[in-house]
Design a protein around this motif. Structure first.
Motif, PDB file in Angstrom:
ATOM      1  N   PRO A 357      59.270  27.693  20.712  1.00  0.00           N
ATOM      2  CA  PRO A 357      58.261  28.738  20.516  1.00  0.00           C
ATOM      3  C   PRO A 357      58.279  29.275  19.084  1.00  0.00           C
ATOM      4  N   VAL A 358      57.108  29.619  18.601  1.00  0.00           N
ATOM      5  CA  VAL A 358      56.940  30.223  17.280  1.00  0.00           C
ATOM      6  C   VAL A 358      56.216  31.543  17.464  1.00  0.00           C
ATOM      7  N   TYR A 359      56.734  32.586  16.815  1.00  0.00           N
ATOM      8  CA  TYR A 359      56.125  33.912  16.904  1.00  0.00           C
ATOM      9  C   TYR A 359      55.564  34.296  15.547  1.00  0.00           C
ATOM     10  N   LEU A 360      54.364  34.865  15.542  1.00  0.00           N
ATOM     11  CA  LEU A 360      53.802  35.341  14.289  1.00  0.00           C
ATOM     12  C   LEU A 360      53.102  36.674  14.508  1.00  0.00           C
ATOM     13  N   SER A 361      53.192  37.523  13.480  1.00  0.00           N
ATOM     14  CA  SER A 361      52.588  38.848  13.514  1.00  0.00           C
ATOM     15  C   SER A 361      51.750  39.046  12.262  1.00  0.00           C
ATOM     16  N   PHE A 362      50.644  39.771  12.415  1.00  0.00           N
ATOM     17  CA  PHE A 362      49.755  40.019  11.287  1.00  0.00           C
ATOM     18  C   PHE A 362      49.014  41.333  11.537  1.00  0.00           C
ATOM     19  N   PRO A 363      48.402  41.911  10.509  1.00  0.00           N
ATOM     20  CA  PRO A 363      47.658  43.166  10.711  1.00  0.00           C
ATOM     21  C   PRO A 363      46.565  42.975  11.756  1.00  0.00           C
ATOM     22  N   SER A 386      49.428  39.954  17.131  1.00  0.00           N
ATOM     23  CA  SER A 386      50.607  39.092  17.235  1.00  0.00           C
ATOM     24  C   SER A 386      50.343  37.997  18.256  1.00  0.00           C
ATOM     25  N   GLN A 387      50.978  36.858  18.023  1.00  0.00           N
ATOM     26  CA  GLN A 387      50.821  35.708  18.899  1.00  0.00           C
ATOM     27  C   GLN A 387      52.161  35.010  19.071  1.00  0.00           C
ATOM     28  N   THR A 388      52.292  34.351  20.185  1.00  0.00           N
ATOM     29  CA  THR A 388      53.406  33.428  20.371  1.00  0.00           C
ATOM     30  C   THR A 388      52.828  32.076  20.756  1.00  0.00           C
ATOM     31  N   ILE A 389      53.383  31.033  20.179  1.00  0.00           N
ATOM     32  CA  ILE A 389      52.909  29.663  20.390  1.00  0.00           C
ATOM     33  C   ILE A 389      54.033  28.896  21.068  1.00  0.00           C
ATOM     34  N   ILE A 390      53.783  28.438  22.295  1.00  0.00           N
ATOM     35  CA  ILE A 390      54.834  27.824  23.103  1.00  0.00           C
ATOM     36  C   ILE A 390      54.440  26.388  23.430  1.00  0.00           C
ATOM     37  N   PRO A 391      55.196  25.398  22.949  1.00  0.00           N
ATOM     38  CA  PRO A 391      54.889  24.004  23.316  1.00  0.00           C
ATOM     39  C   PRO A 391      55.299  23.723  24.762  1.00  0.00           C
ATOM     40  N   VAL A 392      54.482  22.964  25.452  1.00  0.00           N
ATOM     41  CA  VAL A 392      54.768  22.564  26.832  1.00  0.00           C
ATOM     42  C   VAL A 392      55.277  21.126  26.794  1.00  0.00           C
ATOM     43  N   VAL A 393      56.556  20.958  26.998  1.00  0.00           N
ATOM     44  CA  VAL A 393      57.187  19.641  26.941  1.00  0.00           C
ATOM     45  C   VAL A 393      57.268  19.083  28.360  1.00  0.00           C
ATOM     46  N   VAL A 394      56.602  17.972  28.575  1.00  0.00           N
ATOM     47  CA  VAL A 394      56.596  17.321  29.886  1.00  0.00           C
ATOM     48  C   VAL A 394      57.061  15.890  29.694  1.00  0.00           C
ATOM     49  N   GLN A 395      58.113  15.549  30.408  1.00  0.00           N
ATOM     50  CA  GLN A 395      58.670  14.195  30.357  1.00  0.00           C
ATOM     51  C   GLN A 395      58.976  13.776  28.917  1.00  0.00           C
ATOM     52  N   GLY A 396      59.561  14.712  28.160  1.00  0.00           N
ATOM     53  CA  GLY A 396      60.048  14.392  26.839  1.00  0.00           C
ATOM     54  C   GLY A 396      59.037  14.438  25.726  1.00  0.00           C
ATOM     55  N   GLU A 397      57.798  14.811  26.004  1.00  0.00           N
ATOM     56  CA  GLU A 397      56.804  14.884  24.945  1.00  0.00           C
ATOM     57  C   GLU A 397      55.982  16.163  25.087  1.00  0.00           C
ATOM     58  N   VAL A 398      55.451  16.636  23.955  1.00  0.00           N
ATOM     59  CA  VAL A 398      54.623  17.836  23.971  1.00  0.00           C
ATOM     60  C   VAL A 398      53.247  17.445  24.493  1.00  0.00           C
ATOM     61  N   ALA A 399      52.920  17.934  25.675  1.00  0.00           N
ATOM     62  CA  ALA A 399      51.645  17.585  26.302  1.00  0.00           C
ATOM     63  C   ALA A 399      50.583  18.649  26.060  1.00  0.00           C
ATOM     64  N   ALA A 400      51.007  19.896  25.876  1.00  0.00           N
ATOM     65  CA  ALA A 400      50.055  20.985  25.690  1.00  0.00           C
ATOM     66  C   ALA A 400      50.750  22.102  24.927  1.00  0.00           C
TER      67      ALA A 400
END
Length: 682
Positions: A357-363, A386-400
Motif C-alpha cells: 500500500p502507498v499513502y499520499l496526502s495533499f491539500p 488523502s488517498q491510499t492505494i492498495i494493490p490486490v495480489v491474486v495468485q502471485g500477481e497484481v490483478a487490481a
C-alpha cells in the motif's frame, strides 16, 4: 414484699412503684440494704431478699464502679444516669444471656429521717440489638459502597453525576486528565464540546428520550476527543436516581472501549465482505460489493482498477480499467467502465511495482500533477485530501488496485483502516482468485468462440447481420453457431444450430458440424432437407458418442422480377421467423424434421419453399434468446414475435441489437442469431 412494702417515704408509700413497667429498687443506709423491689425488677433479675446489702444481693450483676455510684449519690445527693449497661442474666431454660439496660440513681428520703438510693432500671436489649444491627448494616453498606466505587474506578475512566436532562454536575478528576476540560468547561452541556460532532445529536436524542421514558439503564457509545487531539470510543452507562417517581439525577460512568470497538468493527467488516462475495462469480460484481463495504465505513470514496493482462508495468503510461466505484452520499459520482492513464512515476505505479500500500496526502481539492484530467476534476469537486492505494495480489500477481479517498472535514485515513482494508482483501482472496480465473477463462473461451464463427458474406442488395452473446454464467465454450455463405450459382446458404453441451468438446464438435454443412451444401445442388439427411448420416458414422445437434438450413435465391424465395428445412430446432416490412410476422413450421444424431430416421427429410416479401427479414436464432426457466416455450416465442414486429422498420443491425436488449434473457445459455433482409422491389 415484707415490712418494707408498707413503709412510707415522706408520706409516699413505696407501693406506688408496683405497677411501674420499669424495674425499681430502693436501698437504705451506707450499706445500701434492700428495702424495696417491684415486680418488674424481679422479672428482670429474679427475687432478692430484703435487708440484704445490694452488694451481696446482686453480687453476680453489679460491677465495682456501680457500687461506688451508690456511695456517691448517697453522699452528694447528685443523681447519676448510665446508658447501655450490661449484665449477664440467667435464662429460665438454663445458661445465661448478656442483656442491656439504662438506669438512673437518685437520693430518696426514708421514714425515720433516714436516706436511701432509688434505682430505676429500663431494659433496652431489643433496642440495643436493633441499633447494633443497624450500625452493622450501615458499616456493611459503606463497605459495599466502597467496593462498588472501587470497581467503578477500576473499570471506568470517569464517574459523573448529571441532572435529569444530562447536564453534568460533578465529574471525577480523570475527565480533566483525559480531555483537558476544567470543571467550569464541562459543567452543564460543556462536556459535549469534546464529543465528536457526528455523535452529539444522537447523544442528545438519547437524553431527551431518557428524560421522558426513564429507562433503568442508558447505554451509549460515542467518540471523545482526548488530550492528543484524536478521538477514541467510550461507552457511557447511566442509571436514574428517583424520588417520588421522578428522576432527580443520573449517576453514570464512562469507559474507554477503543480496542474493543476496533475489534468488533474489524470482525463485522470482514463478515460483511465475506457475505458480500459469497454468491458472486463475476469479478466486477465482486469488486463492487467490496467497494460498498469500504464506503462509507473506512473511506468516503473507493474505486477499483482492473489491470490489463500481460501488461508492462514499466512502460511510460499504464492504462487500467475502472470496474467498481462507491462514493459517500453528497459527493460527486464517479463513472464505471472508464479507462485511466497512470504515468510510470506515479504513486499508483509505485504501489503496483512494490506490491504494497502507498499513502499520499495533499491539500483539499489539490491533487498531485500526475493525476489524469478526470481524476483531478473529481478530487477538486469532492475536496479530497488523502488517498491510499492498495494493490490486490491474486495468485502471485497484481490483478487490481483499490484506491480509497477521504474528503472534506473527515480526518485522514488512519493506518489501522488501511490495514483493515488489506485484511478485507486478504479475507476474500480465494473468492477473488476464482472470479479472476473465471473472467480470464471466459474471455479466452469467447475469443475462441468468435474465431470459430465466420463473418457473414457480402451479397449485393441483401443485408446480413449476425450476433453472438456468450452466457455470463458459464466460463466454458458453448455449442451455438451460425453460418452464411454464397453458393456457386449465387444463392445464399444460411444455417444456425446448437450442439448439445457447454464445454470444449461441444465447441469442437460444433466447428466440425459447421464445416460439414458447408461441404455438403456445396457438394451438390439439392434441397436443404436432403442435405440435413446426409449430415445426419455423417454424424452417425463419425461421432463415436451420441451427441445431438439441432439445425436450421436455408437457401435464399432470386425468383425473378426482383423477388426472393426461401427453401428451408428444420432439424429439431426452433422455427425461423419471417417479418415483413409492414410489421407482420409468422413462424415457418412447414419443414420440421427430427433432431440430428438422435435415432435412425428412415422417412424422407422434408423441405419447404416460401416466398420472401420485398424488404422482409428472416431471423434464425438459438434457444437462449427465448427460453425462460419454468415458462412454456410458446410464451417465449410469442414474445420474440411481438418484439420483432415492433423492430421491423429498424435497420438490420438495430433490429438485431434491439432483440438482444429487449428480450428478457436468463443469461444461463449462449445466444446466437443471424438475420437476412431481402431488398425491396427495384
Amino acid at each position: 414484699m415484707g415490712v418494707a412494702r408498707g413503709e412510707e417515704t415522706s408520706g409516699l408509700p413505696l407501693e406506688v412503684f408496683d405497677p411501674s413497667p420499669v424495674g425499681v429498687l430502693v436501698t437504705e443506709g451506707k450499706e445500701h440494704r434492700l428495702v424495696y423491689l417491684n415486680d418488674a425488677l424481679r422479672a428482670m433479675f429474679g427475687d432478692r431478699p430484703l435487708g440484704t446489702p445490694v452488694r451481696e444481693a446482686f453480687s453476680n450483676l453489679l460491677q465495682q464502679d456501680s457500687l461506688s455510684l451508690f456511695d456517691r449519690v448517697l453522699e452528694t445527693g447528685e443523681a447519676v444516669r448510665r446508658d447501655q449497661a450490661t449484665a449477664r442474666v440467667a435464662c429460665p431454660s438454663g445458661g445465661s444471656q448478656e442483656r442491656f439496660f439504662h438506669y438512673s440513681l437518685s437520693k430518696i428520703p426514708l421514714p425515720g429521717g433516714k436516706s436511701g438510693v432509688l434505682q430505676v432500671i429500663v431494659e433496652v436489649t431489643e433496642q440495643f440489638v436493633a441499633t447494633r444491627r443497624m450500625r452493622t448494616l450501615a458499616r456493611e453498606q459503606r463497605r459495599l459502597l466502597r467496593r462498588y466505587q472501587s470497581l467503578i474506578w477500576v473499570n471506568a475512566h470517569t464517574v459523573w453525576v448529571s441532572d435529569p436532562s444530562g447536564r453534568f454536575r460533578e465529574v471525577s478528576p480523570d475527565w480533566k486528565k483525559m480531555t483537558g476540560q476544567t470543571r467550569e468547561e464541562y459543567r452543564g452541556y460543556g462536556w459535549l464540546q469534546v464529543v465528536h460532532p457526528e455523535d452529539r445529536a444522537s447523544i442528545m436524542d438519547a437524553w431527551l428520550r431518557a428524560a421522558e421514558e426513564v429507562p433503568p439503564l442508558i447505554e451509549q457509545v460515542f467518540r471523545v476527543r482526548v488530550l492528543d487531539g484524536t478521538y477514541r470510543h467510550f461507552r457511557l452507562r447511566a442509571v436514574p436516581v428517583c424520588k417520588d417517581g421522578a428522576v432527580v439525577e443520573w449517576v453514570g460512568a464512562s469507559t474507554e472501549i477503543e480496542q474493543e470497538w476496533q475489534e468488533n468493527r474489524c470482525r463485522k467488516l470482514l463478515d460483511r465482505a465475506a457475505a458480500a462475495v459469497a454468491d458472486i462469480t463475476d469479478l466486477e460484481e465482486m469488486f463492487q460489493a467490496l467497494a460498498d463495504v469500504i464506503v462509507p465505513e473506512l473511506a468516503d470514496a473507493c474505486h477499483i482498477h482492473l489491470l490489463p493482462e500481460l501488461a508492462d508495468s514499466f512502460s511510460d503510461v499504464f492504462v487500467t480499467e475502472r470496474i467498481a466505484t462507491a462514493v459517500r452520499a453528497g459527493l460527486p459520482r464517479m463513472l464505471r467502465r472508464q479507462k485511466a492513464h497512470h504515468p510510470s512515476d506515479s504513486e499508483f505505479m509505485r504501489a503496483v511495482r512494490e506490491r504494497r500500500p502507498v499513502y499520499l496526502s495533499f491539500p483539499p481539492g489539490e491533487p498531485p500533477p500526475y493525476y489524469d484530467a478526470k481524476a483531478r476534476v473529481w478530487i477538486t469537486e469532492a475536496r479530497a485530501h488523502s488517498q491510499t492505494i492498495i494493490p490486490v495480489v491474486v495468485q502471485g500477481e497484481v490483478a487490481a488496485v483499490v484506491v480509497a479517498a477521504v474528503c472534506g472535514d473527515r480526518p485522514s485515513i488512519d493506518p489501522a483502516d488501511v490495514e483493515l482494508m488489506g485484511q478485507i482483501l486478504d479475507h476474500t482472496h480465494d473468492a477473488l482468485g476464482m472470479a479472476l480465473r473465471f473472467r480470464r477463462t471466459q474471455r479466452v473461451a469467447l475469443a475462441l468462440q468468435h474465431s470459430l464463427l465466420a463473418e457473414p458474406p457480402h451479397v449485393p442488395g441483401m443485408e446480413i447481420a449476425a450476433r453472438y452473446q456468450a452466457s455470463p454464467a458459464a466460463a466454458e465454450i458453448g455449442g451455438d453457431w451460425y453460418d452464411a455463405f454464397t453458393l456457386p450459382g449465387g444463392a445464399v446458404e444460411v444455417a444456425i444450430g446448437d450442439v448439445a453441451g457447454h464445454d470444449l468438446a461441444a465447441a469442437v464438435w460444433m466447428s466440425q458440424v459447421r464445416n460439414m454443412v458447408r461441404a455438403l451444401a456445396v457438394d451438390r445442388d439439392e434441397p436443404p432437407g436432403d442435405i440435413l439427411h446426409r449430415l445426419d448420416t455423417a454424424l452417425e458414422t463419425l461421432n463415436g458418442e451420441t451427441t445431438t445437434v439441432t439445425c436450421v438450413l436455408g437457401r435464399l435465391e432470386a425468383a425473378g422480377d426482383g423477388a426472393w424465395r426461401l427453401t428451408y428445412a428444420v432439424a429439431g430446432h426452433l422455427p425461423p421467423l419471417l417479418v415483413t416490412h409492414d410489421g407482420d410476422s409468422r413462424f415457418l413450421r412447414e419443414a420440421d424434421n427430427p433432431l440430428l444424431g438422435l435415432v435412425f430416421h428412415d422417412r424422407p427429410w422434408i423441405s419447404a419453399v416460401v416466398p420472401l416479401p420485398p424488404a422482409s427479414t428472416l431471423l434464425l436464432y438459438t434457444d437462449g434468446l427465448v427460453e425462460q426457466r419454468g415458462e412454456d416455450l410458446d410464451r417465449g416465442l410469442d414474445r420474440l414475435r411481438r418484439y420483432a414486429e415492433s423492430l421491423a422498420g429498424e435497420p438490420l443491425n438495430g433490429f438485431c441489437d434491439g432483440l438482444l436488449t429487449s428480450m428478457p434473457m436468463t443469461g444461463e445459455d449462449d445466444v446466437a442469431l443471424i438475420a437476412l433482409r431481402v431488398p425491396p422491389i427495384g
